[in-house]
Design a protein around this motif. Structure first.
Motif, short mmCIF file in Angstrom:
data_model
loop_
_atom_site.label_atom_id
_atom_site.label_comp_id
_atom_site.label_asym_id
_atom_site.label_seq_id
_atom_site.Cartn_x
_atom_site.Cartn_y
_atom_site.Cartn_z
N SER A 376 0.82 -1.21 0.00
CA SER A 376 0.00 0.00 0.00
C SER A 376 0.85 1.26 0.00
O SER A 376 0.36 2.33 -0.30
N GLY A 377 2.13 1.12 0.34
CA GLY A 377 2.99 2.30 0.37
C GLY A 377 2.67 3.26 1.50
O GLY A 377 3.06 4.41 1.47
N GLU A 378 1.97 2.77 2.50
CA GLU A 378 1.66 3.65 3.63
C GLU A 378 2.92 4.03 4.40
O GLU A 378 3.00 5.11 4.98
N ILE A 379 3.85 3.12 4.42
CA ILE A 379 5.09 3.38 5.13
C ILE A 379 6.24 3.35 4.13
O ILE A 379 6.36 2.41 3.36
N ASP A 380 7.04 4.41 4.14
CA ASP A 380 8.20 4.48 3.26
C ASP A 380 9.47 4.22 4.03
O ASP A 380 9.58 4.60 5.20
N MET A 381 10.42 3.60 3.35
CA MET A 381 11.72 3.40 3.98
C MET A 381 12.79 4.13 3.19
O MET A 381 12.77 4.12 1.96
N PHE A 382 13.70 4.77 3.91
CA PHE A 382 14.82 5.46 3.29
C PHE A 382 16.11 4.90 3.87
O PHE A 382 16.29 5.01 5.07
N PRO A 383 16.98 4.29 3.12
CA PRO A 383 16.82 4.00 1.70
C PRO A 383 15.88 2.81 1.50
O PRO A 383 15.68 2.01 2.40
N GLU A 384 15.38 2.74 0.31
CA GLU A 384 14.34 1.79 0.00
C GLU A 384 14.80 0.34 0.07
O GLU A 384 14.00 -0.56 0.25
N LYS A 385 16.11 0.14 -0.08
CA LYS A 385 16.61 -1.24 -0.15
C LYS A 385 16.23 -2.07 1.07
O LYS A 385 16.16 -3.30 0.99
N TYR A 523 13.68 6.41 8.46
CA TYR A 523 15.01 6.78 7.98
C TYR A 523 16.01 5.90 8.69
O TYR A 523 16.12 5.94 9.91
N PHE A 524 16.69 5.08 7.91
CA PHE A 524 17.71 4.22 8.51
C PHE A 524 19.08 4.88 8.42
O PHE A 524 19.54 5.21 7.33
N THR A 525 19.71 5.07 9.56
CA THR A 525 21.06 5.63 9.55
C THR A 525 22.05 4.50 9.36
O THR A 525 21.71 3.34 9.55
N GLY A 526 23.26 4.85 9.01
CA GLY A 526 24.29 3.83 8.91
C GLY A 526 25.01 3.69 10.23
O GLY A 526 24.71 4.36 11.21
N LEU A 527 25.96 2.78 10.23
CA LEU A 527 26.82 2.63 11.40
C LEU A 527 27.88 3.70 11.36
O LEU A 527 28.33 4.09 10.29
N VAL A 528 28.30 4.16 12.53
CA VAL A 528 29.42 5.08 12.57
C VAL A 528 30.70 4.27 12.67
O VAL A 528 30.87 3.48 13.59
N ASN A 570 23.80 4.67 4.57
CA ASN A 570 25.21 4.41 4.34
C ASN A 570 25.99 4.54 5.62
O ASN A 570 25.72 5.43 6.42
N ASP A 571 26.95 3.68 5.79
CA ASP A 571 27.80 3.81 6.96
C ASP A 571 28.56 5.12 6.87
O ASP A 571 28.83 5.63 5.79
N LEU A 572 28.91 5.63 8.02
CA LEU A 572 29.55 6.93 8.07
C LEU A 572 30.96 6.74 8.60
O LEU A 572 31.15 6.26 9.71
N LEU A 573 31.92 7.06 7.75
CA LEU A 573 33.31 6.96 8.20
C LEU A 573 33.66 8.25 8.92
O LEU A 573 33.93 9.25 8.28
N PHE A 574 33.62 8.19 10.22
CA PHE A 574 33.75 9.43 10.98
C PHE A 574 35.19 9.89 11.08
O PHE A 574 36.09 9.12 11.39
N ASP A 575 35.35 11.15 10.79
CA ASP A 575 36.68 11.74 10.83
C ASP A 575 36.54 13.07 11.58
O ASP A 575 35.71 13.91 11.23
N GLU A 576 37.36 13.23 12.59
CA GLU A 576 37.23 14.45 13.40
C GLU A 576 37.40 15.71 12.57
O GLU A 576 36.91 16.77 12.94
#
Length: 876
Positions: A376-385, A523-528, A570-576
């Motif tokens: 039904s598309g009532e709920i969207d996911m970002f990213p869609e995968k 909204y799915f965040t990536g791993l830091v 996407n995972d986030l490559l954290f850099d100070e």
RNA sequence: GGGUGUUUAGCUCAGUUGGUUUAGAGCGCUACCUUGACAGGGUAGAAGUCGGGGGUUCGAAUCCCUCAACACCCACCA
């Protein structure tokens, strides 16, 4: 000047946070505005802020602050999770340090201790979120063990039980011997380990023959109740109906047949231990086998285990192999790679264990949850995968084991009055249970002391799956005004690692208890991760201290640093360094304001042409950027939105607009221009506020004294107006001319203080943004009609314009010629590629009209340019 | 064993139903400039045969096939 030349976040952050709170800007009550709701993924109550929290909560804050500015009734509900296993483990450990064993305490004493701990450390993380600037409605703070939350959970349990969705089952479950509790399938992590495959000989009863069985867990032979062969396997056909001796025991067990056995794995002959393996359990049920459980709860061998009683399972394995070898029963030992289930929390190897547990049926409640996301598309996911992941899990979902053998949590509302499988009632309190029990048993003599409440608690996720409803009290009072107003919520921001634990289950509970989705967008965040791509963790010690980062760079800068490179999922490559970039940006804006603020204002001065041009251009530029920002917000491309604001402010506003408008040193500025610049600056602050709330609020109040209802946090998000893209294109051309002049100066070593003259070839059109070119190019005159004769100088081309700047220094014609030739080579190559296209009949007949026109325009433009270049070349 | 992604400049990533000059951004790098907002600054520049191979198309970073590397998820073969 009172404003310091450097922006120091430390001095202002707490000031503004207190100000926002004091004025209740984050507080939300239902009104006639449209709501915009986010419920926080509740962090563990005893947790401390780490990079993942910072990323996740910065995103939520950005989204909710923008919603607030856009006029929604923004409500961000904060709270914490009791995290039963994790917290109980911490408390047990802490007790151990004090020399106290959990087993020595009563349930009540233990819980008292756990509550002390929770009250002492609990909520620290919420205070840390304030440092980050999170604009939660703190009056709504919830804890999953709060009395009202407790009631909601129990109510749901009873309801589902009464609907037949919850049942008590005797099943193989995942047992964590260290935590001494069961785990859900999702809490088991399979890790690849090199183990051994033991080949053990079983003596056939009444024969000299031995059958060889391969197993990775020889110790479980103590619980063997059959040996299984494949009925199609010719090698073992003669064993049908026979029995074998289980080594080391005096038991004989039947040989059974089942096609489940893979003929070409191991020896094609399988030992069956129904108490300690899921498949064996199934075989056991099918073939009516006896069940022998050989383990205690801590995975030591119990009294069924003969001489091995009391030994740990791995110790017993060694001893058993040694004993088997003594009898010559070990045929061979191979090394074998397989996946071993381990506990997510304790890392202990999981023991499949047969026991009575409580389960939630999932086949029914999962249906609308699948529909909502996939159809039904009532709920969207970002990213869609992640929809794929979700679908796969939901379609293979199994019943959810919701009981845990722990004390810290919601105690299961089941009361037993006897030992029979059905001798229990489910009720909200012991009094109610007594009534129900009396009714069920027809025994009016039952008393409270005849009832025994289930010792277990519910899985933590069995409370958090109700979170979006229960925080608004929608379970206990489904018609209350809060839940009717705020539910369903808009966005859920969380990590993909809890898509099954939490996200999927919230969707299920949402449809079960509200007949409606819990949220519209996920909204799915990536791993830091760190710069090397390693996951940040305490064990590796590669995670920077979140609060220290805020101390060093300021909360705004850390937020910008996190956002700059974090596309959804996407995972986030954290850099100070990214925080440093954020800090630099803060300082840049700070100084832009210092510049503006320092100008003297004059009411009688005229507005220069360059100022008019600049204001006209920037207005259009801002509008275009705003459209882009809004579009990206809709697609949850938060980092793209931030980057466009970053460039708008740094490049367009500071590097171009302010440079164009800046009065000469010591000169005043026209008052109208000044006022316009202030408005533009304020609009920049509006766009930036969700990302950098502290800095922008500080500057907002520097600009003028604002009343408490004029704070930036509750001001408005700019509304979209039309813009003229032609103006923007023309300004780009003007910029190119300016760049050309700057290049010329650089090559000729002509200072910016020295004015130059600019000649334009007899072109039909005049240069766009002439006044701007004159100001930033430091040009004294622009003449049309081509370069004067007999004057040395340098020519350059912008689009179809040919420009010329006279120069006193002797022209190095070789360099000039080389440059023109380079340009010519490029232009001719380009022309060739365009011509190739246009001469291609199928292109002309197949391509759409507008594409062909673009190609034609390209061709005529580049031809003109080639003519210009050749002319310049021959003039040399 | 199954599945899903990723692979574009030194690094991190965009590139939105194939066509807007022969690919973009931020950071980094190089050169020069800079005592009047900011050296946490300015101006300019270098830098990529879009993982390899094949195909579809007038046209491919973009669609299809195939190979390779990496990442993640799922699964009860002892």
């Amino acid at each position: 000047m009172e404003i310091p030349s450097k922006f120091s976040p430390q001095t202002i952050e707490s000031k503004w946070y207190e100000y926002w709170q004091k004025n209740n800007y984050f507080k939300s009550v239902p009104d006639n505005r449209e709501p915009y709701t986010i419920v926080i993924p509740p962090p563990n109550v005893t947790g401390v802020l780490h990079m993942g929290h910072m990323l996740n909560n910065s995103l939520q804050d950005i989204i909710i602050r923008r919603a607030r500015m856009r006029g929604y009734n923004a409500c961000w509900v904060p709270g914490t999770d009791h995290a039963s296993i994790a917290t109980e483990a911490k408390v047990v450990e802490k007790l151990k340090e004090e020399g106290i064993e959990k087993d020595d305490l009563t349930r009540e004493a233990f819980l008292e201790y756990a509550w002390d701990w929770t009250n002492k450390y609990g909520g620290v993380i919420l205070e840390q979120l304030k440092k980050l600037g999170c604009s939660c409605d703190w009056d709504r703070t919830k804890f999953t063990l709060d009395p009202d939350m407790y009631e909601s959970v129990i109510k749901v349990f009873i309801d589902l039980y009464e609907k037949g969705q919850i049942y008590r089952g005797f099943k193989i479950v995942n047992w964590d011997p260290k935590a001494q509790t069961t785990l859900s399938d999702e809490e088991v992590i399979y890790k690849e380990k090199t183990g051994k495959l033991y080949y053990i000989a079983y003596q056939v009863v009444g024969s000299n023959e031995k059958v060889i069985i391969a197993t990775t867990r020889p110790e479980t032979l103590l619980g063997d109740t059959a040996v299984c062969i494949n009925p199609n396997d010719d090698r073992f056909i003669h064993l049908k109906g026979k029995h074998v001796w289980v080594p080391l025991t005096k038991r004989k067990v039947p040989v059974i047949e089942d096609e489940y056995v893979t003929m070409d794995f191991g020896t094609g002959c399988l030992k069956v231990t129904p108490a300690h393996d899921l498949n064996d359990k199934a075989l056991g049920e099918k073939h009516n086998l006896e069940i022998i459980d050989i383990f205690n709860s801590d995975a030591t061998i119990n009294e069924k285990g003969l001489d091995y009683e009391g030994m740990d399972r791995f110790e017993a394995r060694k001893k058993i192999i040694k004993d088997l070898e003594a009898y010559g029963s070990v045929v061979k030992i191979e090394s074998h790679i397989h996946k071993v289930g381990t506990s997510e929390r304790t890392n202990e190897i999981i023991e499949p264990r047969l026991s009575y547990q409580w389960f939630l049926k999932t086949d029914n409640i999962s249906k609308p949850a699948i529909e909502a996301v996939l159809n039904s598309g009532e709920i969207d996911m970002f990213p869609e995968k992640f929809k794929n992941t979700y679908r796969h899990w939901m379609e293979n979902i199994r019943d959810w084991n919701i009981s845990r053998q722990l004390w810290w949590g919601h105690r299961i509302p089941v009361y037993y009055y006897g030992d029979g499988n059905e001798d229990f009632v489910v009720a909200v309190s012991s009094q109610k249970a007594l009534l129900k029990a009396k009714e069920k048993t027809n025994n009016q003599n039952l008393t409270l002391s005849d009832l025994k409440q289930d010792e277990d608690v519910l899985d933590t996720w069995f409370s958090s799956w109700l979170w979006p409803i229960s925080v608004f009290d929608g379970i206990r009072n489904p018609k209350n005004s809060d839940v009717e107003y705020y539910y369903p919520t808009q966005d859920l921001v969380t990590g993909p690692d809890i898509i099954f634990f939490w996200v999927a289950r919230m969707i299920m509970s949402g449809y079960e208890y509200r007949k409606e989705k819990p949220f519209s967008n996920i909204y799915f965040t990536g791993l830091v991760r760190d710069k090397k791509g390693q996951k940040m963790s305490k064990q590796l010690g590669n995670s920077p201290d979140a609060l220290k980062l805020i101390d060093i760079y300021g909360a705004d800068a850390v937020r910008v640093g996190l956002m700059l490179s974090s596309a959804a999922g996407n995972d986030l490559l954290f850099d100070e360094n990214l925080c440093q970039q954020g800090k630099n940006f803060a300082n840049k804006i700070w100084n832009a304001y210092r510049l503006i603020e320092g100008w003297k204002i004059d009411e009688n001065i005229n507005v220069s042409s360059s100022t008019k041009e600049a204001l006209k251009w920037y207005k259009n530029k801002f509008e275009k950027t705003l459209v882009f920002v809004d579009e990206n917000f809709e697609k949850y491309r938060i980092s793209e939105a931030l980057m466009s604001i970053y460039k708008l402010i740094w490049e367009d506003f500071c590097s171009w607009l302010l440079e164009l408008i800046k009065p000469n040193y010591g000169q005043p500025i026209n008052i109208e221009t000044y006022n316009k610049i202030i408005v533009l600056f304020e609009n920049n602050l509006r766009l930036l506020h969700p990302f950098m709330p502290f800095l922008t609020e500080e500057l907002w109040h520097f600009i003028k004294n604002r009343k408490s209802n004029e704070a930036l946090a509750i001001s408005s998000w700019p509304s979209i107006n039309e813009f003229d893209s032609n103006t923007l294109e023309e300004f780009e051309k003007a910029k190119e001319v300016i760049v050309g002049i700057r290049n010329f100066r650089k090559e000729k070593n002509i200072s910016f203080k020295e004015k130059i003259d600019l000649f334009v070839s007899k072109s039909s059109s005049i240069l766009p943004f002439e006044a701007s070119i004159m100001k930033l190019g430091v040009v004294s005159t622009i003449s049309y009609g081509g370069a004067p004769k007999d004057v040395f100088g340098r020519s350059f081309r912008v689009g179809t314009f040919e420009l010329f700047i006279p120069s006193n220094s002797l022209e190095d014609s070789d360099t000039e010629r080389r440059k023109i030739n380079e340009e010519l080579t490029y232009a001719k190559g380009f022309l060739a590629s365009v011509e190739k296209k246009l001469l291609n009949k199928s292109f002309v007949s197949n391509a759409p009209e507008d594409i062909i026109n673009i190609e034609r325009k390209k061709m005529s433009d580049i031809k003109q340019k080639i003519i210009l270049l050749e002319k310049s070349l021959s003039a040399l």
